[in-house]
Design an enzyme around this catalytic site. Structure first.
Site, PDB file in Angstrom:
ATOM      1  CB  CYS A   1      -0.978  -0.034   1.181  1.00 15.21           C
ATOM      2  SG  CYS A   1      -0.200   0.096   2.797  1.00 15.21           S
ATOM      3  NE  ARG A   2       1.091   8.498   0.618  1.00 18.00           N
ATOM      4  CZ  ARG A   2       1.635   9.212   1.608  1.00 18.00           C
ATOM      5  NH1 ARG A   2       1.499   8.818   2.869  1.00 18.00           N
ATOM      6  NH2 ARG A   2       2.322  10.307   1.337  1.00 18.00           N
TER       7      ARG A   2
END
Length: 114
Positions: free
Chosen positions: A66-67
Protein backbone atom coordinates in the site's frame (compact mmCIF):
# COMPACT_ATOMS: atom_id res chain seq x y z
CA UNK A 1 -3.26 -14.95 22.46
CA UNK A 2 -0.09 -15.04 20.37
CA UNK A 3 0.07 -13.91 16.78
CA UNK A 4 2.86 -15.05 14.52
CA UNK A 5 5.04 -12.15 13.39
CA UNK A 6 3.93 -10.73 10.09
CA UNK A 7 6.19 -11.82 7.22
CA UNK A 8 7.81 -8.65 5.87
CA UNK A 9 10.35 -7.73 3.19
CA UNK A 10 11.86 -4.41 2.24
CA UNK A 11 11.04 -2.89 -1.15
CA UNK A 12 14.55 -3.45 -2.51
CA UNK A 13 14.18 -7.22 -1.91
CA UNK A 14 11.05 -7.76 -4.02
CA UNK A 15 12.12 -9.79 -7.08
CA UNK A 16 11.63 -8.08 -10.43
CA UNK A 17 9.25 -10.87 -11.48
CA UNK A 18 7.49 -11.01 -8.10
CA UNK A 19 3.71 -10.80 -7.87
CA UNK A 20 3.01 -7.39 -6.35
CA UNK A 21 -0.49 -7.06 -4.91
CA UNK A 22 -1.37 -3.36 -4.63
CA UNK A 23 -4.23 -2.77 -2.17
CA UNK A 24 -4.37 1.04 -2.52
CA UNK A 25 -7.42 2.88 -3.81
CA UNK A 26 -7.91 3.82 -7.48
CA UNK A 27 -6.63 7.40 -7.21
CA UNK A 28 -3.43 6.18 -5.57
CA UNK A 29 -2.98 3.50 -8.27
CA UNK A 30 -3.50 6.06 -11.06
CA UNK A 31 -0.77 8.33 -9.63
CA UNK A 32 1.83 5.57 -9.97
CA UNK A 33 2.20 1.83 -9.47
CA UNK A 34 4.49 -1.13 -10.00
CA UNK A 35 4.30 -2.39 -13.58
CA UNK A 36 2.47 -5.70 -13.77
CA UNK A 37 1.07 -5.41 -10.23
CA UNK A 38 -2.33 -6.85 -9.41
CA UNK A 39 -4.56 -4.00 -8.22
CA UNK A 40 -7.20 -5.07 -5.71
CA UNK A 41 -8.15 -2.13 -3.45
CA UNK A 42 -8.53 -3.08 0.20
CA UNK A 43 -12.12 -1.77 0.05
CA UNK A 44 -12.92 -4.38 -2.67
CA UNK A 45 -10.71 -7.11 -1.27
CA UNK A 46 -13.25 -9.59 0.04
CA UNK A 47 -15.42 -9.27 -3.09
CA UNK A 48 -12.40 -9.77 -5.38
CA UNK A 49 -10.58 -12.39 -3.29
CA UNK A 50 -10.95 -14.92 -6.12
CA UNK A 51 -8.65 -12.83 -8.35
CA UNK A 52 -5.98 -13.01 -5.69
CA UNK A 53 -6.27 -16.78 -5.15
CA UNK A 54 -6.11 -17.24 -8.93
CA UNK A 55 -2.93 -15.15 -9.16
CA UNK A 56 -1.21 -17.24 -6.46
CA UNK A 57 -2.67 -20.59 -7.55
CA UNK A 58 0.73 -21.78 -8.75
CA UNK A 59 2.21 -21.22 -5.29
CA UNK A 60 3.57 -17.79 -6.09
CA UNK A 61 4.32 -15.49 -3.18
CA UNK A 62 2.26 -12.30 -3.04
CA UNK A 63 4.16 -9.13 -2.17
CA UNK A 64 1.44 -6.96 -0.64
CA UNK A 65 1.82 -3.20 -0.90
CA UNK A 66 0.00 0.00 0.00
CA UNK A 67 1.32 3.53 0.54
CA UNK A 68 3.26 2.99 3.78
CA UNK A 69 2.47 -0.54 4.95
CA UNK A 70 -0.59 -0.34 7.23
CA UNK A 71 -3.35 -1.56 4.92
CA UNK A 72 -1.05 -4.09 3.30
CA UNK A 73 -0.16 -5.48 6.75
CA UNK A 74 -3.86 -6.18 7.39
CA UNK A 75 -4.29 -7.83 3.98
CA UNK A 76 -1.08 -9.84 4.41
CA UNK A 77 -2.31 -11.13 7.77
CA UNK A 78 -5.62 -12.15 6.18
CA UNK A 79 -3.88 -13.95 3.29
CA UNK A 80 -1.52 -15.82 5.61
CA UNK A 81 -4.54 -16.95 7.67
CA UNK A 82 -6.00 -18.33 4.42
CA UNK A 83 -2.81 -20.35 3.87
CA UNK A 84 -1.48 -18.09 1.11
CA UNK A 85 2.24 -17.28 0.89
CA UNK A 86 2.12 -13.50 1.35
CA UNK A 87 4.56 -10.93 2.68
CA UNK A 88 4.06 -7.27 3.55
CA UNK A 89 6.31 -4.82 1.69
CA UNK A 90 7.68 -2.70 4.54
CA UNK A 91 7.23 1.01 3.88
CA UNK A 92 4.98 0.38 0.87
CA UNK A 93 5.12 2.52 -2.26
CA UNK A 94 7.03 5.28 -0.46
CA UNK A 95 9.84 2.81 0.27
CA UNK A 96 9.58 1.38 -3.27
CA UNK A 97 10.02 4.86 -4.74
CA UNK A 98 12.75 5.66 -2.22
CA UNK A 99 14.65 2.52 -3.27
CA UNK A 100 14.58 3.75 -6.88
CA UNK A 101 12.36 0.88 -8.03
CA UNK A 102 10.46 1.56 -11.28
CA UNK A 103 6.89 2.84 -11.33
CA UNK A 104 4.46 3.43 -14.20
CA UNK A 105 1.12 5.08 -14.88
CA UNK A 106 -1.61 3.90 -17.24
CA UNK A 107 -1.93 7.33 -18.86
CA UNK A 108 1.74 8.11 -19.54
CA UNK A 109 2.12 10.90 -16.95
CA UNK A 110 5.18 10.78 -14.70
CA UNK A 111 4.45 8.40 -11.83
CA UNK A 112 4.46 9.51 -8.20
CA UNK A 113 3.26 8.16 -4.86
CA UNK A 114 -0.02 9.74 -3.79
Amino acid sequence: MNFAPLPTVDAASVPADGLVLDVREADEWEAGHVEGALHVPMSDFVARFGEVTEAVADGRRAYVMCRVGGRSAQVTQYLVQQGIDAVNVDGGMLAWDGAGRPMVTDNGTPPFVL
